[in-house]
Design a protein around this motif. Structure first.
Motif, short mmCIF file in Angstrom:
data_model
loop_
_atom_site.label_atom_id
_atom_site.label_comp_id
_atom_site.label_asym_id
_atom_site.label_seq_id
_atom_site.Cartn_x
_atom_site.Cartn_y
_atom_site.Cartn_z
N TRP A 247 -17.26 -50.67 16.41
CA TRP A 247 -17.35 -51.06 15.00
C TRP A 247 -15.99 -51.02 14.33
O TRP A 247 -15.75 -51.78 13.39
CB TRP A 247 -18.36 -50.17 14.27
CG TRP A 247 -19.77 -50.46 14.65
CD1 TRP A 247 -20.68 -49.61 15.23
CD2 TRP A 247 -20.45 -51.71 14.51
NE1 TRP A 247 -21.87 -50.25 15.44
CE2 TRP A 247 -21.77 -51.53 15.00
CE3 TRP A 247 -20.10 -52.95 14.00
CZ2 TRP A 247 -22.71 -52.56 15.02
CZ3 TRP A 247 -21.03 -53.99 14.02
CH2 TRP A 247 -22.32 -53.79 14.52
N GLU B 162 -21.89 -50.84 8.77
CA GLU B 162 -20.70 -50.42 9.50
C GLU B 162 -19.43 -50.99 8.87
O GLU B 162 -18.40 -50.32 8.77
CB GLU B 162 -20.79 -50.85 10.97
CG GLU B 162 -21.88 -50.16 11.77
CD GLU B 162 -21.59 -48.70 12.04
OE1 GLU B 162 -20.43 -48.28 11.82
OE2 GLU B 162 -22.51 -47.98 12.48
N CYS C 280 -14.61 -54.39 15.16
CA CYS C 280 -15.34 -55.38 14.35
C CYS C 280 -14.84 -55.37 12.92
O CYS C 280 -14.61 -56.43 12.31
CB CYS C 280 -16.83 -55.08 14.41
SG CYS C 280 -17.87 -56.17 13.40
N SER D 167 -22.54 -48.08 18.11
CA SER D 167 -22.35 -46.76 17.52
C SER D 167 -21.81 -45.77 18.54
O SER D 167 -22.19 -45.77 19.72
CB SER D 167 -23.68 -46.23 16.97
OG SER D 167 -23.58 -44.88 16.59
N ASN E 106 -20.11 -57.88 17.50
CA ASN E 106 -20.64 -56.66 16.94
C ASN E 106 -20.09 -55.46 17.70
O ASN E 106 -19.58 -55.59 18.82
CB ASN E 106 -22.17 -56.65 17.03
CG ASN E 106 -22.81 -57.63 16.08
OD1 ASN E 106 -22.25 -57.95 15.05
ND2 ASN E 106 -24.00 -58.11 16.41
#
Length: 335
Positions: free
Chosen positions: A320, A23, A323, A155, A152
């Motif tokens: 993501w 990612e 992140c 998706s 984290n």
């Protein structure tokens, strides 16, 4: 240029660590990816270095080719390695401390030697949760100013579709099953709830012992779904009665957020990073216990709507993109 050491792809065929780096790397414009697998699923850069993997490679310092050395500004290993040139600014991501908590003997000694070497060599250490950061300071104390907590993501494949599938009586168990994952407690909890069935996702094929226990305890009430794609798992979450996540320890616990993003109620344990990730959007038991899990599952029906709404809101805190942006900020600190 950021150099990624892709050793993780030679150590496992999949898993959370690979997901994290895929990612991050996929969002980078330019980087060098050092691969030990010619069929790497992560490397997408024009700057790639493919090296031969040997048994002891994972424990060696990572070599960077001379033709890219001068362009190297940051080194980030996918699994606790350091660069051969100690002058290169280094970032290490720490995912959990499962070895320290649950593994004994030589495997523990070797793992900890490698991990602690990487941590102490690094200019910045990323921890995937505040709980992991606390564990870090307990097991391998460093200057706290070097620690960055970057959660984290999850998706976007996980979502509530407009055409919702029919709800079932399935309770999902997702991931590894050994030891502290408490799979046996999940089975015992379902024994007490004969109106529910158990659907098992991932974790490898059922062992003979697991098969025998399931046949004896949950006759006709369990299914091993195998390894699912994100899209298939999203469908499973959407149709499920609940996710039962009985693990006693997690560095993060991605399935919790996956389930919440898909509108699936979550039952888990109030331990390690789990309350940090789940917030007030899950039913958390005080400890891992079959009776407590059984009672929690029973209460899902009356709490479902509130759990789904709270879970969807909690899941918005993790992505993501977020992140990646926070990881990119770490790189900029060292450039």
């Amino acid at each position: 240029m950021v150099v990624y050491d892709g050793i993780i792809e030679s150590l496992q065929s999949g898993g959370g660590v690979s997901v994290v780096f895929n990612e991050i790397v996929s969002r980078m414009d330019s980087y060098l990816y050092i691969s030990y697998n010619i069929d790497s699923k992560i490397a997408k850069s024009e700057y790639n270095q493919v090296d031969k993997f040997t048994f002891l490679e994972r424990y060696k310092r990572c070599r960077i080719s001379r033709n890219v050395y001068k362009r190297t500004s940051i080194f980030h290993s996918t699994y606790y390695r350091v660069p051969s040139d100690r002058s290169i600014p280094t970032v290490t991501t720490v995912h959990d401390f499962t070895y320290e908590n649950f593994v004994k003997g030589p495997a523990n000694w070797v793992h900890c030697w490698q991990k602690y070497r990487a941590i102490k060599h690094s200019d910045i250490v990323i921890c995937v949760s505040h709980n992991t950061a606390r564990d870090l300071m307990h097991y391998c104390p460093i200057d706290p100013s070097k620690i960055r907590v970057i959660h984290n993501g999850v998706s976007e494949s996980y979502h509530v579709p407009p055409d919702l599938p029919a709800k079932t009586n399935e309770v999902l168990f997702v991931g590894a099953r050994a030891g502290y994952k408490n799979f046996e407690l999940a089975v015992d909890a379902l024994v007490k709830r004969p109106e529910l069935s158990l659907s098992i996702v991932g974790g490898g094929p059922l062992s003979e012992t697991e098969q025998q226990r399931l046949d004896a305890c949950l006759t006709g009430r369990y299914t091993w779904l195998g390894r699912l794609s994100d899209e298939e798992l999203n469908l499973a979450y959407n149709r499920a009665y609940a996710l039962l996540y009985p693990s006693s320890y997690e560095g993060f616990g991605i399935p919790i957020i996956e389930a919440m993003r898909a509108g699936c109620p979550v039952v888990a344990v109030n331990a390690s990073s789990i309350p940090e990730v789940a917030g007030n959007a899950a039913i958390l038991t005080n400890y891992a216990d079959a009776e407590l899990f059984s009672n929690a599952l029973l209460s899902v029906s009356e709490k479902r709507e509130a759990l789904v709404i709270a879970g969807l809101e909690q899941a918005k805190k993790f992505s993501w993109d977020k992140c990646f942006e926070e990881t990119l900020q770490v790189y900029k600190e060292l450039m």
